[in-house]
Design a protein around this motif. Structure first.
Motif, PDB file in Angstrom:
ATOM      1  N   ARG A  13       0.843  -1.333  -0.005  1.00  0.00           N
ATOM      2  CA  ARG A  13       0.225  -0.054   0.014  1.00  0.00           C
ATOM      3  C   ARG A  13       0.829   1.166  -0.283  1.00  0.00           C
ATOM      4  O   ARG A  13       1.823   1.198   0.768  1.00  0.00           O
ATOM      5  N   THR A  14       0.720   2.013  -0.826  1.00  0.00           N
ATOM      6  CA  THR A  14       1.239   3.493  -0.942  1.00  0.00           C
ATOM      7  C   THR A  14       1.050   4.443   0.238  1.00  0.00           C
ATOM      8  O   THR A  14      -0.224   4.302   0.764  1.00  0.00           O
ATOM      9  N   HIS A  15       2.101   4.896   1.013  1.00  0.00           N
ATOM     10  CA  HIS A  15       1.681   5.796   1.835  1.00  0.00           C
ATOM     11  C   HIS A  15       2.692   6.971   1.883  1.00  0.00           C
ATOM     12  O   HIS A  15       3.873   6.773   1.290  1.00  0.00           O
ATOM     13  N   PHE A  16       2.300   8.135   2.361  1.00  0.00           N
ATOM     14  CA  PHE A  16       3.180   9.468   2.109  1.00  0.00           C
ATOM     15  C   PHE A  16       3.560   9.817   3.554  1.00  0.00           C
ATOM     16  O   PHE A  16       4.376  10.564   3.547  1.00  0.00           O
ATOM     17  N   VAL A  17       3.354   9.202   4.585  1.00  0.00           N
ATOM     18  CA  VAL A  17       3.578   9.426   5.991  1.00  0.00           C
ATOM     19  C   VAL A  17       4.315   8.254   6.653  1.00  0.00           C
ATOM     20  O   VAL A  17       3.571   7.332   6.797  1.00  0.00           O
ATOM     21  N   LYS A  18       5.553   8.298   6.936  1.00  0.00           N
ATOM     22  CA  LYS A  18       6.298   7.306   7.755  1.00  0.00           C
ATOM     23  C   LYS A  18       5.598   7.091   9.180  1.00  0.00           C
ATOM     24  O   LYS A  18       5.576   6.170   9.769  1.00  0.00           O
ATOM     25  N   ALA A  19       5.503   8.391   9.746  1.00  0.00           N
ATOM     26  CA  ALA A  19       5.003   8.422  11.149  1.00  0.00           C
ATOM     27  C   ALA A  19       4.681   9.776  11.603  1.00  0.00           C
ATOM     28  O   ALA A  19       4.985  10.833  10.793  1.00  0.00           O
ATOM     29  N   ILE A  20       3.902   9.645  12.673  1.00  0.00           N
ATOM     30  CA  ILE A  20       3.204  11.080  13.046  1.00  0.00           C
ATOM     31  C   ILE A  20       4.142  11.233  14.537  1.00  0.00           C
ATOM     32  O   ILE A  20       3.798  10.504  15.478  1.00  0.00           O
ATOM     33  N   LEU A  21       4.737  12.362  14.574  1.00  0.00           N
ATOM     34  CA  LEU A  21       5.467  12.669  16.094  1.00  0.00           C
ATOM     35  C   LEU A  21       4.976  13.760  16.809  1.00  0.00           C
ATOM     36  O   LEU A  21       4.150  14.458  16.126  1.00  0.00           O
ATOM     37  N   ASP A  22       4.912  13.827  18.022  1.00  0.00           N
ATOM     38  CA  ASP A  22       4.503  14.966  18.939  1.00  0.00           C
ATOM     39  C   ASP A  22       5.439  15.833  18.718  1.00  0.00           C
ATOM     40  O   ASP A  22       6.642  15.680  18.761  1.00  0.00           O
ATOM     41  N   SER A  23       4.731  17.228  18.450  1.00  0.00           N
ATOM     42  CA  SER A  23       5.938  18.089  17.955  1.00  0.00           C
ATOM     43  C   SER A  23       6.715  18.656  19.075  1.00  0.00           C
ATOM     44  O   SER A  23       7.607  19.297  19.076  1.00  0.00           O
ATOM     45  N   ASN A  24       6.218  18.290  20.480  1.00  0.00           N
ATOM     46  CA  ASN A  24       7.115  18.942  21.518  1.00  0.00           C
ATOM     47  C   ASN A  24       8.034  17.684  22.002  1.00  0.00           C
ATOM     48  O   ASN A  24       9.207  18.307  22.614  1.00  0.00           O
ATOM     49  N   THR A  25       7.916  16.618  21.962  1.00  0.00           N
ATOM     50  CA  THR A  25       8.879  15.581  22.458  1.00  0.00           C
ATOM     51  C   THR A  25       9.494  15.068  21.426  1.00  0.00           C
ATOM     52  O   THR A  25      10.388  14.116  21.781  1.00  0.00           O
ATOM     53  N   GLY A  26       8.825  14.707  20.296  1.00  0.00           N
ATOM     54  CA  GLY A  26       9.556  14.022  19.249  1.00  0.00           C
ATOM     55  C   GLY A  26       8.995  12.427  19.272  1.00  0.00           C
ATOM     56  O   GLY A  26       9.445  11.669  18.644  1.00  0.00           O
ATOM     57  N   GLU A  27       8.026  12.190  20.380  1.00  0.00           N
ATOM     58  CA  GLU A  27       7.765  10.900  20.439  1.00  0.00           C
ATOM     59  C   GLU A  27       6.830  10.332  19.268  1.00  0.00           C
ATOM     60  O   GLU A  27       5.868  11.008  18.764  1.00  0.00           O
ATOM     61  N   VAL A  28       7.021   9.338  18.944  1.00  0.00           N
ATOM     62  CA  VAL A  28       6.097   8.705  17.756  1.00  0.00           C
ATOM     63  C   VAL A  28       4.764   8.273  18.280  1.00  0.00           C
ATOM     64  O   VAL A  28       4.523   7.425  19.288  1.00  0.00           O
ATOM     65  N   LEU A  29       3.716   8.927  17.762  1.00  0.00           N
ATOM     66  CA  LEU A  29       2.552   8.747  18.126  1.00  0.00           C
ATOM     67  C   LEU A  29       1.546   7.563  17.337  1.00  0.00           C
ATOM     68  O   LEU A  29       0.906   6.870  17.838  1.00  0.00           O
ATOM     69  N   GLN A  30       2.223   7.592  16.054  1.00  0.00           N
ATOM     70  CA  GLN A  30       1.597   6.494  15.266  1.00  0.00           C
ATOM     71  C   GLN A  30       2.670   6.490  14.053  1.00  0.00           C
ATOM     72  O   GLN A  30       3.029   7.531  13.488  1.00  0.00           O
ATOM     73  N   GLU A  31       2.895   5.305  13.711  1.00  0.00           N
ATOM     74  CA  GLU A  31       3.705   4.647  12.644  1.00  0.00           C
ATOM     75  C   GLU A  31       3.215   3.872  11.717  1.00  0.00           C
ATOM     76  O   GLU A  31       2.242   3.080  11.767  1.00  0.00           O
ATOM     77  N   THR A  32       3.332   4.082  10.260  1.00  0.00           N
ATOM     78  CA  THR A  32       2.797   3.411   9.147  1.00  0.00           C
ATOM     79  C   THR A  32       3.363   1.991   9.228  1.00  0.00           C
ATOM     80  O   THR A  32       4.658   2.094   8.921  1.00  0.00           O
ATOM     81  N   GLN A  33       2.643   0.970   9.196  1.00  0.00           N
ATOM     82  CA  GLN A  33       3.158  -0.413   9.013  1.00  0.00           C
ATOM     83  C   GLN A  33       3.104  -0.694   7.535  1.00  0.00           C
ATOM     84  O   GLN A  33       1.980  -0.695   6.873  1.00  0.00           O
ATOM     85  N   PRO A  34       4.185  -1.398   7.162  1.00  0.00           N
ATOM     86  CA  PRO A  34       3.836  -1.931   5.430  1.00  0.00           C
ATOM     87  C   PRO A  34       2.751  -2.954   5.319  1.00  0.00           C
ATOM     88  O   PRO A  34       2.383  -3.795   6.356  1.00  0.00           O
ATOM     89  N   GLU A  35       1.974  -2.779   4.353  1.00  0.00           N
ATOM     90  CA  GLU A  35       0.640  -3.620   4.319  1.00  0.00           C
ATOM     91  C   GLU A  35       0.815  -4.245   2.665  1.00  0.00           C
ATOM     92  O   GLU A  35       0.871  -3.451   1.778  1.00  0.00           O
ATOM     93  N   VAL A  36       0.852  -5.359   2.627  1.00  0.00           N
ATOM     94  CA  VAL A  36       0.953  -5.961   1.282  1.00  0.00           C
ATOM     95  C   VAL A  36      -0.512  -6.002   0.528  1.00  0.00           C
ATOM     96  O   VAL A  36      -1.248  -6.438   1.275  1.00  0.00           O
TER      97      VAL A  36
END
Length: 186
Positions: A13-36
């Protein structure tokens, strides 16, 4: 579909966002997983033969042939329906590419409208691959031309957008467009 070729028939599956980060802490809030999404079965050496052909294409484009990694690519030159003065059709320039050919990390597809022959996209492909490796090793910088443009927040478009509608818009007023172009014959 360059990535599907690079992955020997596995389409993700095509995706444009690898991960969503908290802008204050840099913590990964959500990460895109590969999907066949699909798997194209290889009957023998199909993908190897296609890759060999694509490597051969890259060797005909000097900037790609001299690249430090082996590139696999395929050009295309689709004809547009519009014609120009001599009755010839305009052409788009297209290319799909991936590298390194033997262990792909990045795959791209490019279309340049009215770009002419597909091989003309070779420098653009090399520039994208250069940026990819520069991002990867931390050496990506913005060139002076872009830096200067980013440093100047106001443009003519900004000025027009902030004039509260008092300026004449040539797109709306043809007489203003003719006057701006120096054509005052009406």
């Amino acid at each position: 579909y360059a990535a599907t070729l690079a992955n020997n028939g596995v389409r993700y599956r095509t995706h444009f966002v690898k991960a969503i980060l908290d802008s204050n802490t840099g913590e990964v809030l959500q990460e895109t997983q590969p999907e066949v999404m699909d798997v194209i079965e290889d009957r023998g050496e199909t993908f190897d033969l296609v890759q060999q052909g694509m490597i051969g294409v890259s060797q005909t484009i000097p900037v790609l042939a001299s690249y430090p990694y082996t590139i696999a690519c395929k050009t295309g030159t689709p004809q547009r329906s519009e014609t120009y003065a001599s009755g010839k059709h305009y052409l788009n320039a297209m290319m799909i590419a991936y590298l390194p050919a033997d262990d792909p990390e990045i795959a791209i597809g490019i279309v340049v409208e009215y770009g002419g022959a597909g091989a003309r996209t070779g420098q653009l492909v090399a520039d994208i691959f250069n940026a990819y490796y520069a991002m990867k090793d931390g050496t990506l910088t913005v060139d002076d031309t872009v830096s200067d443009a980013l440093a100047q927040p106001e443009t003519a478009a900004d000025d027009a957008a902030t004039d509260n509608g008092t300026a004449t818009d040539p797109a709306v007023d043809p007489a203003a467009a003719a006057s701006a172009a120096g054509n005052t014959d009406e």
